[in-house]
Motif scaffolding. Structure first.
Motif, PDB file in Angstrom:
ATOM      1  N   LEU A  33      -3.943  -2.410  -4.602  1.00  0.00           N
ATOM      2  CA  LEU A  33      -5.357  -2.765  -4.552  1.00  0.00           C
ATOM      3  C   LEU A  33      -5.912  -2.873  -5.966  1.00  0.00           C
ATOM      4  N   PRO A  34      -6.933  -3.696  -6.168  1.00  0.00           N
ATOM      5  CA  PRO A  34      -7.581  -3.774  -7.509  1.00  0.00           C
ATOM      6  C   PRO A  34      -8.104  -2.403  -7.907  1.00  0.00           C
ATOM      7  N   GLN A  35      -7.891  -2.082  -9.177  1.00  0.00           N
ATOM      8  CA  GLN A  35      -8.337  -0.807  -9.725  1.00  0.00           C
ATOM      9  C   GLN A  35      -9.463  -1.059 -10.704  1.00  0.00           C
ATOM     10  N   THR A  36      -9.949   0.036 -11.310  1.00  0.00           N
ATOM     11  CA  THR A  36     -11.013  -0.117 -12.322  1.00  0.00           C
ATOM     12  C   THR A  36     -10.445  -0.518 -13.661  1.00  0.00           C
TER      13      THR A  36
ATOM     14  N   ILE B 255      -7.974   6.586  -8.265  1.00  0.00           N
ATOM     15  CA  ILE B 255      -8.439   5.316  -8.826  1.00  0.00           C
ATOM     16  C   ILE B 255      -8.357   5.380 -10.342  1.00  0.00           C
TER      17      ILE B 255
ATOM     18  N   PRO C 259     -14.256  -4.440  -8.395  1.00  0.00           N
ATOM     19  CA  PRO C 259     -13.219  -4.245  -7.377  1.00  0.00           C
ATOM     20  C   PRO C 259     -13.283  -2.878  -6.690  1.00  0.00           C
ATOM     21  N   VAL C 260     -13.827  -1.871  -7.346  1.00  0.00           N
ATOM     22  CA  VAL C 260     -13.945  -0.564  -6.702  1.00  0.00           C
ATOM     23  C   VAL C 260     -14.902  -0.661  -5.517  1.00  0.00           C
ATOM     24  N   ASN C 261     -16.067  -1.293  -5.727  1.00  0.00           N
ATOM     25  CA  ASN C 261     -17.020  -1.479  -4.630  1.00  0.00           C
ATOM     26  C   ASN C 261     -16.430  -2.347  -3.528  1.00  0.00           C
ATOM     27  N   ASP C 262     -15.695  -3.411  -3.934  1.00  0.00           N
ATOM     28  CA  ASP C 262     -15.157  -4.348  -2.952  1.00  0.00           C
ATOM     29  C   ASP C 262     -14.081  -3.711  -2.083  1.00  0.00           C
ATOM     30  N   ASN C 263     -13.242  -2.854  -2.693  1.00  0.00           N
ATOM     31  CA  ASN C 263     -12.087  -2.327  -1.970  1.00  0.00           C
ATOM     32  C   ASN C 263     -12.300  -0.938  -1.381  1.00  0.00           C
ATOM     33  N   TYR C 264     -13.199  -0.165  -1.960  1.00  0.00           N
ATOM     34  CA  TYR C 264     -13.403   1.199  -1.475  1.00  0.00           C
ATOM     35  C   TYR C 264     -14.803   1.423  -0.905  1.00  0.00           C
TER      36      TYR C 264
ATOM     37  N   GLU D 186      -0.580  -7.164 -11.516  1.00  0.00           N
ATOM     38  CA  GLU D 186      -1.307  -6.140 -10.782  1.00  0.00           C
ATOM     39  C   GLU D 186      -0.503  -5.712  -9.571  1.00  0.00           C
TER      40      GLU D 186
END
Length: 473
Positions: free
Chosen positions: A469-472, A421, A347-352, A466
């Protein structure tokens, strides 16, 4: 004619300058590479010395622990007579057996209520009888530490009342009033002391002043040390030496030192071959030599290190693990691995974006690097997977403390461009050779324990909603 001569002369002069610059640049590169080779030879020599010291350390730790175990036997024996008036004769037989069994033990002393009432053998130690440890400024700190911590304390070398210097193993005695009484509730009876000849102990462990071309020393860096050097020459501390810490009872800060008789070796065939080849290449084209050497180092580094984080890669990690496994067969000292996997990294790659994900991986690698010793290794072995390799087996409490420190440091929030994050990770551990007989099996054990922890964390958090945004984590 004069003009043509002048032009020809200028061209020759310019060519000579360029040739000289190229040659000097090549010579400089050759000198630099030669120094790197010398440094590598010294590093290789030091690694060999550390490997030899590791074997010596294992023998010395074994001898010290064996001696301490004898003292614990005295403590158990005293409980037989704890309700009776103190009588030196009650303990003469077991003390004599200990001294006969362990040549490093010079004498055994018993001090009910911290007053030395018995010493074996009595001669030539009679002068020590009646010594009140509370009144002896040199010996009281270790006695007090043993009383307060209720643990074995090793002190010295100290000057003895009866003469000479020796290491003193202080064993506090807290007899149980009834079976199963907790240690913290027991009353203090007194102290048992094993007087150990440090030179005899080193001899029994197979350690001498010079071994395998190395000057050997043992230094005590603890606050209780009145003379830091236990064994060997104090001059070792002032020279470029290698050292290994000893794992001893009482939390002592002892180190085993080593330095070659003739200094660290920085000469060999590699040095003059490098200089000769480098000089020949410099004569042809110095700049080419510089680029070639730079490429060689770059390719070598890329083959053994992760290009994103600069950490060791799986190839280098497994190579070091196999080396430690081979050393374990000789010294008996294994190693630990800590398998770290970031939870929900995608999710880090997807959202940030992948750039932020890469920066997070670099940051996690640096956090792990900041928690290890110089002899440890941090490797990136997958997309969001890291392994920490620590030579030497840890005790349970030490391992739990290190694992907790890694987890706390890795899971600190990551701040990037104003965004905070959350970071969460699962860590699986494994010990060699306790958990597996091969490096491959050890990696599988650590991987399995890591995924078991990950599954447990997911079960614990599956009911938590949740937010944002999705977090790690």
């Amino acid at each position: 004619m004069a003009r043509r001569l002048f032009s020809k002369s200028n061209g020759t002069w310019a060519a000579s300058i360029v040739a000289a610059v190229c040659f000097l640049a090549g010579i400089a590169v050759t000198a630099h590479v030669g120094q790197l080779v010398r440094n590598e030879l010294v590093s290789q020599h030091k690694r060999q010395a550390v490997a030899f010291l590791s074997e010596a350390r294992a023998r010395l730790e074994g001898e010290i622990n064996r001696t301490v175990a004898h003292g614990l036997g005295i403590r158990a024996y005293i409980s037989r007579f704890v309700d009776q008036p103190f009588n030196m004769e009650d303990y003469r037989e077991i003390a004599a057996e200990l001294i006969e069994e362990n040549p490093s033990i010079r004498s055994v002393g018993l001090a009910p209520n911290n007053i030395l009432r018995a010493v074996f053998p009595l001669e030539p130690n009679r002068a020590a009888l009646g010594l009140n440890y509370r009144m002896n400024t040199a010996q009281w700190p270790a006695i007090r530490q043993a009383m307060m911590t209720r643990e074995v304390v090793i002190a010295g070398p100290l000057e003895l009342v009866q003469g000479g210097r020796a290491l003193l193993i202080r064993i506090p005695i807290f007899p149980a009033s009834f079976v199963g009484q907790p240690l913290k509730e027991r009353s203090y009876w007194g102290i048992a002391t094993l007087v150990v000849d440090e030179e005899g102990m080193m001899t029994t462990a197979g350690i001498s002043d010079v071994m395998n071309g190395l000057y050997i020393g043992l230094v005590n860096r603890s606050a209780l040390a009145s003379n830091n050097m236990i064994f060997g020459s104090p001059a070792l501390l002032e020279k470029d030496h290698v050292s290994l810490p000893l794992h001893l009872p009482g939390g002592l800060d002892w180190e085993l030192l080593g330095i070659p008789e003739h200094g660290w070796s920085s000469t060999g065939n590699q040095v003059w071959i490098t200089q000769l080849v480098g000089s020949l290449i410099s004569l042809v084209f110095g700049a080419m030599a510089f680029l070639l050497i730079s490429e060689v180092y770059k390719v070598r580094s890329m083959a053994l290190h992760d290009p994103l984080t600069g950490l060791a890669n799986r190839r280098l990690l497994e190579d070091r693990m196999h080396q430690l496994a081979a050393m374990c067969e000789r010294s008996g000292s294994g190693f630990e691995i800590f398998y770290v996997d970031l939870d929900a990294f995608k999710p880090v790659n997807d959202n940030y974006g992948h750039a932020v994900g890469d920066q997070l991986l670099i940051e996690v690698g640096q956090r792990l690097q900041n928690q290890i010793r110089q002899t440890d290794t941090v490797a990136r072995v997958g997309g969001d997977e890291f392994i920490v390799l620590t030579p030497g087996n840890m005790r349970r409490q030490e391992k739990d403390t290190f694992l907790k420190r890694l987890s706390e440091r890795v899971t600190q929030a990551f701040d990037y461009s104003g965004a905070s994050i959350d970071v969460k990770a699962s860590i699986g551990t494994a010990s060699y050779p306790g958990d597996a007989a091969t490096v491959e099996d050890l990696l599988r054990v650590a991987d399995g324990r890591m995924y078991a922890q990950k599954a447990k964390s997911q079960r614990n958090s599956q009911d938590i909603p949740e937010e944002g945004l999705p977090q790690t984590g």
